[in-house]
Scaffold this active site. Structure first.
Site, PDB file in Angstrom:
ATOM      1  N   LYS A  34       0.806  -1.225   0.000  1.00  0.00           N
ATOM      2  CA  LYS A  34       0.000   0.000   0.000  1.00  0.00           C
ATOM      3  C   LYS A  34       0.841   1.278   0.000  1.00  0.00           C
ATOM      4  CE  LYS A  34      -1.085   1.134   4.799  1.00  0.00           C
ATOM      5  NZ  LYS A  34      -2.164   1.522   5.693  1.00  0.00           N
ATOM      6  N   GLY A 116      -4.446  -3.703  -0.486  1.00  0.00           N
ATOM      7  CA  GLY A 116      -5.022  -4.984  -0.882  1.00  0.00           C
ATOM      8  C   GLY A 116      -6.107  -5.414   0.092  1.00  0.00           C
ATOM      9  N   THR A 143       1.014  -8.505   6.380  1.00  0.00           N
ATOM     10  CA  THR A 143       0.718  -7.076   6.579  1.00  0.00           C
ATOM     11  C   THR A 143       1.379  -6.469   7.816  1.00  0.00           C
ATOM     12  OG1 THR A 143      -1.392  -7.812   7.524  1.00  0.00           O
ATOM     13  CG2 THR A 143      -1.422  -7.022   5.258  1.00  0.00           C
ATOM     14  N   GLY A 144       2.084  -7.281   8.599  1.00  0.00           N
ATOM     15  CA  GLY A 144       2.936  -6.739   9.643  1.00  0.00           C
ATOM     16  C   GLY A 144       2.233  -6.160  10.842  1.00  0.00           C
ATOM     17  N   GLY A 180       8.466   2.483  28.067  1.00  0.00           N
ATOM     18  CA  GLY A 180       8.712   1.123  27.586  1.00  0.00           C
ATOM     19  C   GLY A 180      10.191   0.817  27.546  1.00  0.00           C
ATOM     20  N   LEU A 186      14.893   1.284  24.122  1.00  0.00           N
ATOM     21  CA  LEU A 186      16.292   1.364  24.555  1.00  0.00           C
ATOM     22  C   LEU A 186      17.221   1.738  23.404  1.00  0.00           C
ATOM     23  CD1 LEU A 186      16.499  -1.684  27.003  1.00  0.00           C
ATOM     24  CD2 LEU A 186      16.103   0.725  27.547  1.00  0.00           C
ATOM     25  N   LEU A 319       9.710 -10.288  14.818  1.00  0.00           N
ATOM     26  CA  LEU A 319      11.088 -10.136  14.350  1.00  0.00           C
ATOM     27  C   LEU A 319      11.140 -10.321  12.844  1.00  0.00           C
ATOM     28  CD1 LEU A 319      12.801 -12.353  17.074  1.00  0.00           C
ATOM     29  CD2 LEU A 319      12.872  -9.849  16.947  1.00  0.00           C
ATOM     30  N   HIS A 444      42.000 -16.329  17.624  1.00  0.00           N
ATOM     31  CA  HIS A 444      42.452 -15.408  18.676  1.00  0.00           C
ATOM     32  C   HIS A 444      43.183 -14.235  18.035  1.00  0.00           C
ATOM     33  CE1 HIS A 444      44.130 -14.000  22.470  1.00  0.00           C
ATOM     34  NE2 HIS A 444      45.310 -13.924  21.849  1.00  0.00           N
TER      35      HIS A 444
END
Length: 466
Positions: A34, A116, A143-144, A180, A186, A319, A444
């Site tokens: 969109k 959509g 669509t998250g 939050g 953060l 995520l 190392h």
């Protein structure tokens, strides 16, 4: 009317990756978005721009606080050019979203710009500059999510803001109040703290990053306090009011006493909610649960058998890499393959500095499940590489089954933890024991040596460098 094997609604990491994999597998594919640019929240107003600002602000902080110790003298005052910092961030976003355009063309995916919405289970209306209708045998909903809010807070997008606005401020706050103490709050709090803002974090739970292992929370809390963050855990926000250019936040502390915070900006970062607005899911027979998530089965299939859903719009961690795995999973399922996802092995990362990363079970989860386990922990400051780069904070903790020695969880705070966690994911995917990790050669000097040392500690107090 154009017909497709698969239509994907939403072009975030889940959606565009699903589209690419579908096309690779020979399915005729359409992608519907969109907004005018592809990439969803992650690429446009999430993961990518926030990391760009985190990197820029980190460079500034190093120049101000650490260059002299490294023997780098810069004549004159070091100043922040916030306008240029924001512009660089945007150029990173533009390049990245442009890369998605290229990938769509390369894979011959038809892209539709517009909202959509389902007409029925096999037909989708796309409302853009003009209305288009397409037919799809299968559809993937990707669509998250959108930022959540508290019912009594009015987001004005000027002084009371979400993460979207925090990525394009025109000035550095004098005092940024962050509601939050999770990942988003953060990370963005640290950006502006480095640039000179006072930052107060107000968290409802009894600790920051409350979903991660409590050891990580305790360590990050200690580090942020050293960086002059003001952390206020066990505080319940009850009002947020703007008066001119001042924002007043009132909260009750754990004793039930009212506490007042005054700042010039307030970032509301209380999580995210699934986004299905305008989807008209019911027309396709797709059901949502009482949390607004789309219900899916183990194959990520909705209540409509030809419609699937992935990413933030379904249950599980919100995520980008989870959404990507799910996008590939659905594409390969549609192609008749037998993919798998182990949700226990989806790593979580906080991109503060030091970074925080975690995979597998936390100590709290193992205790709750009654699993007998052993712990190996190693401090980052014991590494030569950490001393060389002056990144001394943090540790790596390995949790292993007490009987079999199988690694059950790996949790770390430290420089490059976001990259180091991949070693733990690989080890756990192949069901490695702590001894397996401890017997592998680690270059190392590297930060990765901390993982080997923590694994040595877990196999019986065998760490070499403490």
């Amino acid at each position: 009317m154009n017909s497709y094997d698969v239509a994907i609604i939403g072009s975030g990491p889940g959606g565009y990756v699903a589209a690419i994999r579908c096309a690779q597998l020979g399915l005729k594919t359409a992608l519907i978005e969109k907004y005018s640019t592809l990439g969803g929240t992650c690429l446009n107003v999430g993961c990518i721009p926030s990391k760009a600002l985190l990197d820029s602000s980190h460079h500034y902080e190093d120049a101000v606080k650490h260059f002299e110790e490294h023997g780098i003298d810069i004549p004159g005052d070091i100043k922040v050019n916030l306008k240029q910092m924001i512009a660089r961030k945007q150029s990173v976003v533009d390049t990245t979203t442009g890369g998605i355009d290229f990938l769509m063309k390369k894979n011959k995916i038809d892209v539709y710009q517009g909202l959509g919405s389902f007409k029925d289970a096999t037909h989708i209306l796309i409302k853009g500059e003009e209305e288009t209708e397409i037919e799809a045998k299968n559809t993937i909903i990707a669509t998250g999510s959108k930022p959540s809010n508290l019912p009594f807070i009015t987001i004005d997008k000027e002084r009371i803001i979400t993460s979207t606005e925090a990525l394009k401020l025109k000035e550095i706050p004098k005092h940024l109040i962050v509601i939050g103490g999770g990942v988003i709050g953060l990370e963005l709090g640290q950006v502006y703290k480095r640039l000179g803002a006072d930052v107060s974090v107000i968290e409802y739970m009894d600790r920051i990053i409350p979903t991660m292992d409590s050891g990580l929370s305790k360590e990050l809390n200690k580090v942020l306090k050293k960086q002059k963050f003001k952390i206020n855990a066990s505080h319940k926000v009850k009002s947020v009011e703007r008066v001119g250019d001042e924002v007043i936040v009132k909260a009750d502390n754990k004793k039930g006493e009212e506490v007042e915070f005054k700042g010039d900006y307030c970032l509301v970062s209380v999580g995210r909610r699934p986004y299905t607005d305008g989807l008209n899911a019911e027309a396709a027979g797709v059901t949502l649960n009482d949390r607004g998530q789309i219900d899916v089965n183990e194959n990520l299939q909705t209540s409509a058998k030809n419609i699937y859903a992935i990413g933030d719009v379904i249950k599980g961690a919100m995520l980008a890499h989870k959404a990507e795995e799910e996008g590939v999973f659905v594409a390969e399922t549609l192609a008749g393959q037998k993919p798998h996802i182990d949700y226990n092995l989806i790593p979580g990362v906080v991109y503060t500095w030091p970074e925080v990363a975690s995979v597998g079970k936390t100590e709290e989860q193992l205790k709750e499940a009654g699993v007998a386990y052993k712990t190996g922990q190693f401090p980052m400051r014991a590494l030569g590489r950490s001393r060389a780069s002056m990144d001394l904070d943090g540790f790596v903790k390995v949790l292993a089954d007490k009987t079999t020695d199988e690694v059950l969880g790996v949790h770390m705070v430290g420089a490059r933890a976001a990259d180091l966690i991949a070693e733990a994911v690989v080890a756990m995917e192949y069901r490695a024991s702590a001894e397996d990790i401890s017997r592998m050669s680690h270059a190392h000097p590297t930060f990765a040596e901390a993982i080997k040392e923590a694994a040595l500690a877990a196999t019986g107090d065998r760490a070499l460098h403490v």
